[in-house]
Design an enzyme around this catalytic site. Structure first.
Site, PDB file in Angstrom:
ATOM      1  N   HIS A  93      28.461 -78.774   5.990  1.00  0.00           N
ATOM      2  CA  HIS A  93      27.402 -77.762   6.035  1.00  0.00           C
ATOM      3  C   HIS A  93      27.218 -77.315   7.478  1.00  0.00           C
ATOM      4  O   HIS A  93      27.156 -76.123   7.753  1.00  0.00           O
ATOM      5  CB  HIS A  93      26.125 -78.341   5.456  1.00  0.00           C
ATOM      6  CG  HIS A  93      25.021 -77.342   5.308  1.00  0.00           C
ATOM      7  ND1 HIS A  93      25.173 -76.180   4.586  1.00  0.00           N
ATOM      8  CD2 HIS A  93      23.745 -77.326   5.792  1.00  0.00           C
ATOM      9  CE1 HIS A  93      24.035 -75.484   4.628  1.00  0.00           C
ATOM     10  NE2 HIS A  93      23.165 -76.159   5.350  1.00  0.00           N
ATOM     11  N   GLU A 102      23.959 -85.103   8.353  1.00  0.00           N
ATOM     12  CA  GLU A 102      25.196 -84.979   7.590  1.00  0.00           C
ATOM     13  C   GLU A 102      26.259 -85.950   8.089  1.00  0.00           C
ATOM     14  O   GLU A 102      26.999 -86.540   7.293  1.00  0.00           O
ATOM     15  CB  GLU A 102      25.725 -83.546   7.641  1.00  0.00           C
ATOM     16  CG  GLU A 102      26.907 -83.314   6.725  1.00  0.00           C
ATOM     17  CD  GLU A 102      27.309 -81.849   6.607  1.00  0.00           C
ATOM     18  OE1 GLU A 102      28.144 -81.546   5.735  1.00  0.00           O
ATOM     19  OE2 GLU A 102      26.782 -81.013   7.370  1.00  0.00           O
ATOM     20  N   HIS A 142      25.887 -68.608   9.543  1.00  0.00           N
ATOM     21  CA  HIS A 142      25.452 -69.170   8.263  1.00  0.00           C
ATOM     22  C   HIS A 142      25.195 -68.027   7.289  1.00  0.00           C
ATOM     23  O   HIS A 142      24.221 -67.290   7.428  1.00  0.00           O
ATOM     24  CB  HIS A 142      24.187 -70.001   8.475  1.00  0.00           C
ATOM     25  CG  HIS A 142      23.792 -70.808   7.285  1.00  0.00           C
ATOM     26  ND1 HIS A 142      24.433 -70.724   6.064  1.00  0.00           N
ATOM     27  CD2 HIS A 142      22.802 -71.726   7.116  1.00  0.00           C
ATOM     28  CE1 HIS A 142      23.863 -71.551   5.216  1.00  0.00           C
ATOM     29  NE2 HIS A 142      22.870 -72.180   5.818  1.00  0.00           N
ATOM     30  N   CYS A 146      20.788 -72.117   0.354  1.00  0.00           N
ATOM     31  CA  CYS A 146      22.112 -72.074   0.978  1.00  0.00           C
ATOM     32  C   CYS A 146      23.171 -72.861   0.212  1.00  0.00           C
ATOM     33  O   CYS A 146      24.342 -72.822   0.558  1.00  0.00           O
ATOM     34  CB  CYS A 146      22.017 -72.563   2.416  1.00  0.00           C
ATOM     35  SG  CYS A 146      20.841 -71.600   3.396  1.00  0.00           S
ATOM     36  N   LYS A 178      31.051 -72.436  10.061  1.00  0.00           N
ATOM     37  CA  LYS A 178      29.878 -71.654  10.458  1.00  0.00           C
ATOM     38  C   LYS A 178      29.858 -71.391  11.959  1.00  0.00           C
ATOM     39  O   LYS A 178      29.148 -70.493  12.424  1.00  0.00           O
ATOM     40  CB  LYS A 178      28.584 -72.368  10.048  1.00  0.00           C
ATOM     41  CG  LYS A 178      28.310 -72.373   8.551  1.00  0.00           C
ATOM     42  CD  LYS A 178      26.966 -73.016   8.252  1.00  0.00           C
ATOM     43  CE  LYS A 178      26.652 -73.034   6.763  1.00  0.00           C
ATOM     44  NZ  LYS A 178      27.460 -74.039   6.018  1.00  0.00           N
ATOM     45  N   PHE A 218      17.438 -75.114   1.832  1.00  0.00           N
ATOM     46  CA  PHE A 218      15.998 -75.330   1.901  1.00  0.00           C
ATOM     47  C   PHE A 218      15.480 -75.705   0.514  1.00  0.00           C
ATOM     48  O   PHE A 218      15.895 -75.128  -0.495  1.00  0.00           O
ATOM     49  CB  PHE A 218      15.278 -74.070   2.378  1.00  0.00           C
ATOM     50  CG  PHE A 218      15.451 -73.764   3.837  1.00  0.00           C
ATOM     51  CD1 PHE A 218      15.998 -74.683   4.714  1.00  0.00           C
ATOM     52  CD2 PHE A 218      15.047 -72.537   4.357  1.00  0.00           C
ATOM     53  CE1 PHE A 218      16.148 -74.390   6.068  1.00  0.00           C
ATOM     54  CE2 PHE A 218      15.184 -72.237   5.701  1.00  0.00           C
ATOM     55  CZ  PHE A 218      15.741 -73.166   6.556  1.00  0.00           C
TER      56      PHE A 218
END
Length: 417
Positions: free
Chosen positions: A305, A316, A342, A165, A337, A403
Protein backbone atom coordinates in the site's frame (compact mmCIF):
# COMPACT_ATOMS: atom_id res chain seq x y z
CA UNK A 1 -18.48 -27.96 -6.15
CA UNK A 2 -14.96 -27.45 -7.46
CA UNK A 3 -13.92 -23.84 -7.97
CA UNK A 4 -13.15 -22.75 -11.51
CA UNK A 5 -9.66 -21.42 -12.17
CA UNK A 6 -9.60 -17.72 -13.03
CA UNK A 7 -7.11 -16.05 -15.36
CA UNK A 8 -6.41 -12.53 -16.61
CA UNK A 9 -6.87 -12.11 -20.35
CA UNK A 10 -6.99 -8.33 -20.85
CA UNK A 11 -5.56 -5.14 -19.35
CA UNK A 12 -6.26 -1.43 -19.69
CA UNK A 13 -4.81 1.65 -18.03
CA UNK A 14 -5.05 5.44 -18.07
CA UNK A 15 -2.52 6.87 -15.63
CA UNK A 16 -0.26 9.77 -14.68
CA UNK A 17 2.57 7.83 -16.35
CA UNK A 18 0.82 7.17 -19.64
CA UNK A 19 -2.49 6.50 -21.34
CA UNK A 20 -1.98 2.82 -22.17
CA UNK A 21 -0.79 -0.25 -20.29
CA UNK A 22 2.52 -0.23 -22.13
CA UNK A 23 3.17 3.46 -21.38
CA UNK A 24 2.23 2.89 -17.73
CA UNK A 25 4.53 -0.13 -17.42
CA UNK A 26 7.47 1.61 -19.08
CA UNK A 27 7.02 4.56 -16.74
CA UNK A 28 7.09 2.20 -13.75
CA UNK A 29 10.17 0.21 -14.72
CA UNK A 30 12.03 3.39 -15.65
CA UNK A 31 11.24 5.00 -12.30
CA UNK A 32 9.39 8.00 -13.73
CA UNK A 33 7.56 10.39 -11.40
CA UNK A 34 4.08 11.31 -12.61
CA UNK A 35 3.87 14.29 -10.26
CA UNK A 36 3.77 17.95 -11.23
CA UNK A 37 2.01 21.17 -10.32
CA UNK A 38 -1.77 20.95 -10.62
CA UNK A 39 -3.24 22.09 -13.95
CA UNK A 40 -6.96 21.42 -13.38
CA UNK A 41 -7.74 24.31 -11.02
CA UNK A 42 -6.15 27.34 -9.38
CA UNK A 43 -4.52 25.92 -6.27
CA UNK A 44 -2.31 28.92 -5.46
CA UNK A 45 -3.86 29.30 -2.00
CA UNK A 46 -3.76 25.61 -1.11
CA UNK A 47 -1.23 23.96 1.17
CA UNK A 48 -0.58 21.36 -1.52
CA UNK A 49 -0.21 22.58 -5.09
CA UNK A 50 0.82 19.39 -6.90
CA UNK A 51 -0.62 16.00 -7.82
CA UNK A 52 -0.16 13.08 -10.21
CA UNK A 53 -2.62 14.09 -12.93
CA UNK A 54 -3.32 12.32 -16.21
CA UNK A 55 -1.33 14.55 -18.57
CA UNK A 56 -2.84 16.33 -21.59
CA UNK A 57 -6.12 14.48 -21.28
CA UNK A 58 -8.71 15.27 -23.94
CA UNK A 59 -11.75 12.97 -23.62
CA UNK A 60 -12.95 13.66 -27.17
CA UNK A 61 -9.84 11.91 -28.47
CA UNK A 62 -11.55 8.73 -27.26
CA UNK A 63 -15.24 9.48 -26.79
CA UNK A 64 -17.99 11.19 -28.75
CA UNK A 65 -18.29 14.83 -27.66
CA UNK A 66 -21.94 14.49 -26.55
CA UNK A 67 -21.15 11.28 -24.70
CA UNK A 68 -18.16 12.83 -22.94
CA UNK A 69 -20.26 15.77 -21.67
CA UNK A 70 -22.72 13.41 -19.98
CA UNK A 71 -20.16 11.63 -17.79
CA UNK A 72 -17.76 12.72 -15.07
CA UNK A 73 -14.00 12.65 -15.57
CA UNK A 74 -13.67 9.50 -13.43
CA UNK A 75 -16.18 7.71 -15.69
CA UNK A 76 -14.40 8.94 -18.82
CA UNK A 77 -11.23 7.33 -17.48
CA UNK A 78 -13.11 4.11 -16.77
CA UNK A 79 -14.60 3.85 -20.26
CA UNK A 80 -11.30 4.55 -21.98
CA UNK A 81 -9.30 2.05 -19.92
CA UNK A 82 -12.02 -0.60 -20.24
CA UNK A 83 -12.05 -0.15 -24.02
CA UNK A 84 -8.33 -0.97 -24.05
CA UNK A 85 -8.84 -4.00 -21.79
CA UNK A 86 -11.75 -5.43 -23.79
CA UNK A 87 -9.82 -5.01 -27.03
CA UNK A 88 -6.70 -6.52 -25.47
CA UNK A 89 -8.72 -9.54 -24.35
CA UNK A 90 -10.08 -10.02 -27.87
CA UNK A 91 -13.67 -10.10 -26.66
CA UNK A 92 -16.27 -9.88 -29.42
CA UNK A 93 -20.01 -10.44 -29.65
CA UNK A 94 -19.28 -13.71 -31.41
CA UNK A 95 -16.95 -15.32 -28.85
CA UNK A 96 -18.78 -14.58 -25.58
CA UNK A 97 -22.29 -14.97 -24.22
CA UNK A 98 -23.22 -11.40 -23.24
CA UNK A 99 -25.47 -12.72 -20.47
CA UNK A 100 -22.37 -14.30 -18.88
CA UNK A 101 -20.13 -11.23 -19.09
CA UNK A 102 -20.31 -8.88 -16.12
CA UNK A 103 -18.82 -5.61 -14.91
CA UNK A 104 -17.80 -5.16 -11.27
CA UNK A 105 -16.15 -1.78 -10.96
CA UNK A 106 -14.94 0.51 -8.19
CA UNK A 107 -14.36 4.08 -7.19
CA UNK A 108 -13.51 5.42 -3.79
CA UNK A 109 -15.38 8.70 -4.21
CA UNK A 110 -17.03 8.82 -7.64
CA UNK A 111 -17.98 12.05 -9.41
CA UNK A 112 -16.62 14.58 -6.93
CA UNK A 113 -15.75 17.09 -9.66
CA UNK A 114 -19.33 17.03 -10.94
CA UNK A 115 -20.71 17.38 -7.42
CA UNK A 116 -18.42 20.34 -6.71
CA UNK A 117 -19.35 22.11 -9.96
CA UNK A 118 -23.11 21.69 -9.54
CA UNK A 119 -23.24 22.73 -5.89
CA UNK A 120 -20.92 25.68 -6.51
CA UNK A 121 -23.06 26.89 -9.41
CA UNK A 122 -26.19 26.67 -7.27
CA UNK A 123 -24.52 28.53 -4.38
CA UNK A 124 -23.46 31.34 -6.72
CA UNK A 125 -26.98 31.69 -8.16
CA UNK A 126 -30.11 33.38 -6.85
CA UNK A 127 -31.50 30.29 -5.16
CA UNK A 128 -33.34 29.01 -8.20
CA UNK A 129 -32.52 25.29 -8.57
CA UNK A 130 -30.86 25.11 -11.96
CA UNK A 131 -29.12 21.73 -11.97
CA UNK A 132 -27.78 19.77 -14.91
CA UNK A 133 -30.19 16.90 -15.66
CA UNK A 134 -27.15 14.62 -15.76
CA UNK A 135 -25.95 15.79 -12.32
CA UNK A 136 -26.94 12.65 -10.42
CA UNK A 137 -26.02 10.01 -13.04
CA UNK A 138 -22.67 11.77 -13.58
CA UNK A 139 -21.90 11.80 -9.88
CA UNK A 140 -22.89 8.39 -8.53
CA UNK A 141 -20.04 5.93 -8.27
CA UNK A 142 -21.92 2.93 -9.70
CA UNK A 143 -22.36 4.65 -13.05
CA UNK A 144 -18.96 3.54 -14.42
CA UNK A 145 -20.02 -0.10 -14.17
CA UNK A 146 -23.32 0.75 -15.84
CA UNK A 147 -21.70 2.76 -18.62
CA UNK A 148 -19.16 0.02 -19.39
CA UNK A 149 -21.91 -2.59 -19.62
CA UNK A 150 -24.04 -0.42 -21.90
CA UNK A 151 -21.08 0.41 -24.12
CA UNK A 152 -20.35 -3.25 -24.81
CA UNK A 153 -23.73 -4.89 -24.24
CA UNK A 154 -22.56 -6.98 -21.28
CA UNK A 155 -25.59 -8.24 -19.33
CA UNK A 156 -23.99 -10.29 -16.55
CA UNK A 157 -23.45 -9.23 -12.90
CA UNK A 158 -23.14 -5.45 -12.75
CA UNK A 159 -22.44 -3.33 -9.69
CA UNK A 160 -20.02 -1.01 -7.95
CA UNK A 161 -17.72 -1.63 -5.01
CA UNK A 162 -16.57 1.01 -2.53
CA UNK A 163 -14.15 0.59 0.37
CA UNK A 164 -12.17 3.84 0.07
CA UNK A 165 -8.64 3.14 -1.17
CA UNK A 166 -9.19 -0.63 -1.05
CA UNK A 167 -12.13 -0.36 -3.47
CA UNK A 168 -10.73 -1.76 -6.69
CA UNK A 169 -8.92 -4.63 -4.95
CA UNK A 170 -12.27 -5.59 -3.43
CA UNK A 171 -13.81 -5.32 -6.91
CA UNK A 172 -11.19 -7.70 -8.31
CA UNK A 173 -11.87 -10.17 -5.49
CA UNK A 174 -15.63 -9.98 -6.13
CA UNK A 175 -15.04 -10.59 -9.83
CA UNK A 176 -12.77 -13.52 -9.01
CA UNK A 177 -15.42 -15.02 -6.73
CA UNK A 178 -18.21 -14.63 -9.29
CA UNK A 179 -16.21 -16.47 -11.91
CA UNK A 180 -14.84 -19.27 -9.75
CA UNK A 181 -18.37 -19.89 -8.47
CA UNK A 182 -19.52 -20.12 -12.13
CA UNK A 183 -21.84 -17.10 -11.93
CA UNK A 184 -20.12 -15.58 -14.96
CA UNK A 185 -17.59 -16.49 -17.65
CA UNK A 186 -15.95 -13.07 -17.89
CA UNK A 187 -15.90 -10.03 -15.62
CA UNK A 188 -14.54 -6.59 -16.51
CA UNK A 189 -13.19 -5.22 -13.24
CA UNK A 190 -11.00 -2.49 -11.81
CA UNK A 191 -11.41 1.04 -10.63
CA UNK A 192 -11.29 4.70 -11.55
CA UNK A 193 -10.77 7.95 -9.66
CA UNK A 194 -10.59 11.65 -10.54
CA UNK A 195 -10.74 13.97 -7.54
CA UNK A 196 -7.90 16.40 -8.23
CA UNK A 197 -10.16 19.37 -7.45
CA UNK A 198 -10.60 22.11 -4.88
CA UNK A 199 -12.84 19.85 -2.81
CA UNK A 200 -10.55 16.84 -3.10
CA UNK A 201 -7.25 18.54 -2.40
CA UNK A 202 -8.76 20.89 0.17
CA UNK A 203 -10.46 18.05 2.01
CA UNK A 204 -7.36 15.88 2.23
CA UNK A 205 -5.28 18.91 3.19
CA UNK A 206 -7.64 19.58 6.08
CA UNK A 207 -6.96 16.02 7.29
CA UNK A 208 -3.20 16.67 7.05
CA UNK A 209 -2.98 13.59 4.83
CA UNK A 210 -1.19 15.13 1.83
CA UNK A 211 2.46 15.93 1.31
CA UNK A 212 3.12 19.67 1.27
CA UNK A 213 6.51 19.46 -0.47
CA UNK A 214 5.71 22.21 -2.99
CA UNK A 215 9.40 22.93 -3.59
CA UNK A 216 9.93 19.47 -5.11
CA UNK A 217 6.74 17.84 -6.45
CA UNK A 218 8.54 15.09 -8.38
CA UNK A 219 10.14 13.78 -5.16
CA UNK A 220 7.18 14.39 -2.84
CA UNK A 221 5.94 10.79 -2.75
CA UNK A 222 8.59 9.09 -0.61
CA UNK A 223 7.37 5.73 0.70
CA UNK A 224 9.64 4.32 3.43
CA UNK A 225 11.88 7.39 3.41
CA UNK A 226 12.67 9.01 6.76
CA UNK A 227 11.37 12.39 5.54
CA UNK A 228 8.03 11.26 4.07
CA UNK A 229 5.31 13.76 4.93
CA UNK A 230 2.08 12.41 3.46
CA UNK A 231 0.67 10.98 0.26
CA UNK A 232 0.49 12.59 -3.18
CA UNK A 233 -2.93 12.55 -4.81
CA UNK A 234 -3.19 10.70 -8.10
CA UNK A 235 -5.91 9.95 -10.62
CA UNK A 236 -6.56 7.42 -13.35
CA UNK A 237 -8.07 4.04 -14.07
CA UNK A 238 -6.92 0.43 -14.19
CA UNK A 239 -8.98 -2.37 -15.74
CA UNK A 240 -8.56 -6.16 -15.76
CA UNK A 241 -10.50 -8.73 -17.74
CA UNK A 242 -10.95 -11.82 -15.56
CA UNK A 243 -12.10 -15.03 -17.20
CA UNK A 244 -12.60 -18.66 -16.29
CA UNK A 245 -9.71 -20.73 -17.57
CA UNK A 246 -11.89 -23.12 -19.54
CA UNK A 247 -13.69 -20.22 -21.26
CA UNK A 248 -10.40 -18.50 -22.10
CA UNK A 249 -8.92 -21.69 -23.55
CA UNK A 250 -12.07 -22.41 -25.56
CA UNK A 251 -11.88 -19.08 -27.35
CA UNK A 252 -8.08 -19.14 -27.72
CA UNK A 253 -7.44 -16.09 -25.54
CA UNK A 254 -3.94 -15.09 -24.47
CA UNK A 255 -3.40 -15.49 -20.73
CA UNK A 256 -1.33 -13.07 -18.67
CA UNK A 257 -1.49 -14.88 -15.34
CA UNK A 258 -3.79 -16.62 -12.89
CA UNK A 259 -5.63 -15.05 -9.97
CA UNK A 260 -4.63 -17.22 -7.02
CA UNK A 261 -6.69 -15.77 -4.18
CA UNK A 262 -7.71 -12.73 -2.21
CA UNK A 263 -8.81 -11.54 1.18
CA UNK A 264 -10.50 -8.71 3.03
CA UNK A 265 -10.37 -7.67 6.69
CA UNK A 266 -11.01 -4.69 8.95
CA UNK A 267 -8.69 -2.94 11.38
CA UNK A 268 -11.65 -2.04 13.64
CA UNK A 269 -9.34 0.61 15.06
CA UNK A 270 -9.64 4.19 13.73
CA UNK A 271 -11.37 6.10 10.93
CA UNK A 272 -8.11 7.05 9.21
CA UNK A 273 -5.05 5.75 11.10
CA UNK A 274 -3.85 2.17 10.62
CA UNK A 275 -3.57 -0.23 13.51
CA UNK A 276 -0.11 0.59 14.93
CA UNK A 277 1.02 -3.04 14.77
CA UNK A 278 -0.53 -3.57 11.34
CA UNK A 279 -3.03 -6.11 12.71
CA UNK A 280 -5.56 -5.77 9.89
CA UNK A 281 -2.80 -5.83 7.28
CA UNK A 282 -1.31 -8.95 8.84
CA UNK A 283 -4.70 -10.65 8.91
CA UNK A 284 -5.59 -9.81 5.32
CA UNK A 285 -2.33 -11.17 3.90
CA UNK A 286 -2.85 -14.39 5.86
CA UNK A 287 -6.43 -14.64 4.60
CA UNK A 288 -5.28 -14.13 0.99
CA UNK A 289 -2.58 -16.79 1.32
CA UNK A 290 -5.06 -19.26 2.80
CA UNK A 291 -7.59 -18.52 0.05
CA UNK A 292 -4.90 -19.13 -2.56
CA UNK A 293 -3.78 -22.38 -0.90
CA UNK A 294 -0.28 -20.94 -0.73
CA UNK A 295 2.37 -20.46 1.93
CA UNK A 296 4.31 -17.27 2.56
CA UNK A 297 7.52 -18.60 0.99
CA UNK A 298 5.79 -18.86 -2.41
CA UNK A 299 5.44 -15.07 -2.71
CA UNK A 300 8.27 -13.29 -4.52
CA UNK A 301 7.04 -9.70 -4.66
CA UNK A 302 4.71 -7.49 -2.63
CA UNK A 303 3.31 -4.31 -4.14
CA UNK A 304 2.63 -2.59 -0.85
CA UNK A 305 0.00 0.00 0.00
CA UNK A 306 2.99 2.23 0.83
CA UNK A 307 1.37 5.66 0.69
CA UNK A 308 4.31 7.67 2.08
CA UNK A 309 2.56 8.47 5.36
CA UNK A 310 4.56 8.36 8.61
CA UNK A 311 2.32 5.80 10.36
CA UNK A 312 1.09 3.70 7.45
CA UNK A 313 4.46 2.63 6.07
CA UNK A 314 5.66 1.45 9.48
CA UNK A 315 2.48 -0.49 10.25
CA UNK A 316 2.54 -2.29 6.90
CA UNK A 317 6.21 -3.21 7.32
CA UNK A 318 5.48 -4.70 10.76
CA UNK A 319 2.68 -6.74 9.20
CA UNK A 320 4.96 -8.07 6.45
CA UNK A 321 7.59 -9.16 8.96
CA UNK A 322 4.93 -10.85 11.06
CA UNK A 323 3.44 -12.79 8.13
CA UNK A 324 6.59 -13.64 6.19
CA UNK A 325 9.19 -14.04 8.93
CA UNK A 326 12.66 -14.76 7.56
CA UNK A 327 11.26 -14.99 4.03
CA UNK A 328 10.53 -11.26 4.21
CA UNK A 329 14.23 -10.67 3.56
CA UNK A 330 14.05 -12.65 0.32
CA UNK A 331 11.09 -10.68 -1.03
CA UNK A 332 11.09 -7.68 -3.27
CA UNK A 333 8.85 -4.97 -1.83
CA UNK A 334 7.95 -1.80 -3.68
CA UNK A 335 5.46 1.05 -3.67
CA UNK A 336 4.52 2.19 -7.14
CA UNK A 337 2.67 5.08 -5.48
CA UNK A 338 6.08 6.74 -5.41
CA UNK A 339 5.50 7.24 -9.16
CA UNK A 340 1.73 7.35 -9.66
CA UNK A 341 0.76 9.02 -6.42
CA UNK A 342 -2.18 7.56 -4.55
CA UNK A 343 -5.00 6.97 -7.02
CA UNK A 344 -7.43 6.22 -4.18
CA UNK A 345 -10.20 3.91 -5.43
CA UNK A 346 -8.21 3.10 -8.59
CA UNK A 347 -5.01 2.26 -6.71
CA UNK A 348 -5.75 -1.42 -6.21
CA UNK A 349 -6.41 -2.08 -9.89
CA UNK A 350 -3.36 -0.15 -11.07
CA UNK A 351 -1.16 -1.92 -8.53
CA UNK A 352 -2.61 -5.34 -9.35
CA UNK A 353 -1.76 -4.52 -12.96
CA UNK A 354 1.82 -3.76 -11.87
CA UNK A 355 1.94 -7.16 -10.14
CA UNK A 356 0.59 -8.88 -13.26
CA UNK A 357 3.29 -7.28 -15.39
CA UNK A 358 5.95 -8.17 -12.82
CA UNK A 359 4.84 -11.82 -12.97
CA UNK A 360 4.72 -11.69 -16.78
CA UNK A 361 8.01 -9.87 -17.33
CA UNK A 362 10.02 -10.96 -14.25
CA UNK A 363 10.80 -7.35 -13.41
CA UNK A 364 9.98 -5.61 -10.12
CA UNK A 365 9.25 -1.88 -10.46
CA UNK A 366 11.04 0.36 -7.97
CA UNK A 367 10.17 2.56 -5.03
CA UNK A 368 11.60 5.87 -6.19
CA UNK A 369 12.47 8.99 -4.19
CA UNK A 370 14.43 7.24 -1.49
CA UNK A 371 17.03 9.53 0.03
CA UNK A 372 17.32 8.75 3.76
CA UNK A 373 16.84 5.46 5.60
CA UNK A 374 14.20 5.45 8.31
CA UNK A 375 15.66 4.00 11.53
CA UNK A 376 12.18 2.70 12.43
CA UNK A 377 12.19 0.40 9.37
CA UNK A 378 14.26 -2.76 8.95
CA UNK A 379 17.09 -1.79 6.59
CA UNK A 380 17.59 -5.45 5.61
CA UNK A 381 14.27 -5.52 3.76
CA UNK A 382 14.53 -5.05 -0.01
CA UNK A 383 12.30 -2.07 -0.78
CA UNK A 384 13.59 -2.03 -4.39
CA UNK A 385 14.74 1.53 -3.90
CA UNK A 386 15.18 3.79 -6.93
CA UNK A 387 15.80 1.15 -9.61
CA UNK A 388 13.80 -1.75 -11.04
CA UNK A 389 15.17 -5.22 -10.36
CA UNK A 390 15.10 -8.30 -12.58
CA UNK A 391 14.17 -11.52 -10.80
CA UNK A 392 11.87 -14.47 -11.25
CA UNK A 393 8.42 -13.49 -10.00
CA UNK A 394 6.27 -16.60 -9.76
CA UNK A 395 3.73 -14.97 -7.49
CA UNK A 396 3.01 -11.42 -6.36
CA UNK A 397 0.75 -9.99 -3.66
CA UNK A 398 -0.88 -6.56 -3.81
CA UNK A 399 -2.01 -4.74 -0.65
CA UNK A 400 -4.51 -1.89 -0.49
CA UNK A 401 -5.89 -0.30 2.67
CA UNK A 402 -8.60 2.33 3.04
CA UNK A 403 -9.96 4.90 5.47
CA UNK A 404 -12.44 3.17 7.74
CA UNK A 405 -9.96 0.37 8.36
CA UNK A 406 -10.64 -1.57 5.14
CA UNK A 407 -7.91 -3.99 4.06
CA UNK A 408 -7.78 -6.01 0.84
CA UNK A 409 -5.09 -8.20 -0.72
CA UNK A 410 -5.00 -10.13 -3.97
CA UNK A 411 -2.43 -12.67 -5.19
CA UNK A 412 -1.52 -13.31 -8.83
CA UNK A 413 0.76 -16.06 -10.09
CA UNK A 414 2.23 -17.38 -13.31
CA UNK A 415 -0.21 -19.41 -15.33
CA UNK A 416 0.76 -23.06 -15.60
CA UNK A 417 -1.42 -25.26 -17.78
Amino acid sequence: MAFKRVVVTGLGALTPLGKTVEEYWQGLVNGVSGCDFIKQFDCSKFKTRFACEVKDFEPTNYLDRKEARKIDRYCQFALIASDEAVKDAGITKENVDADRVGVIFASGIGGLITFQEEVTNYALGDGTPRFNPFFIPKMILDIAAGQISMRHGFRGPNYAVVSACASSTNAIIDAFDNIRLNKADVIITGGSEAVVSAAGVGGFNAMKALSERNDSPQTASRPFDKDRDGFVMGEGSGVLVLESLDHALARGAKIYCEIAGGGATADAHHITAPHPEGLGAKNVMNVALKDAGMVATEIDYINVHGTSTPLGDIAETKAILSVFGDHAYKLNISSTKSMTGHCLGAAGALEALACIMAVTKDIVPPTINHFTDDPDLDANLNFTFNKAQHRTVNAALSNTFGFGGHNASVIVKKYIA
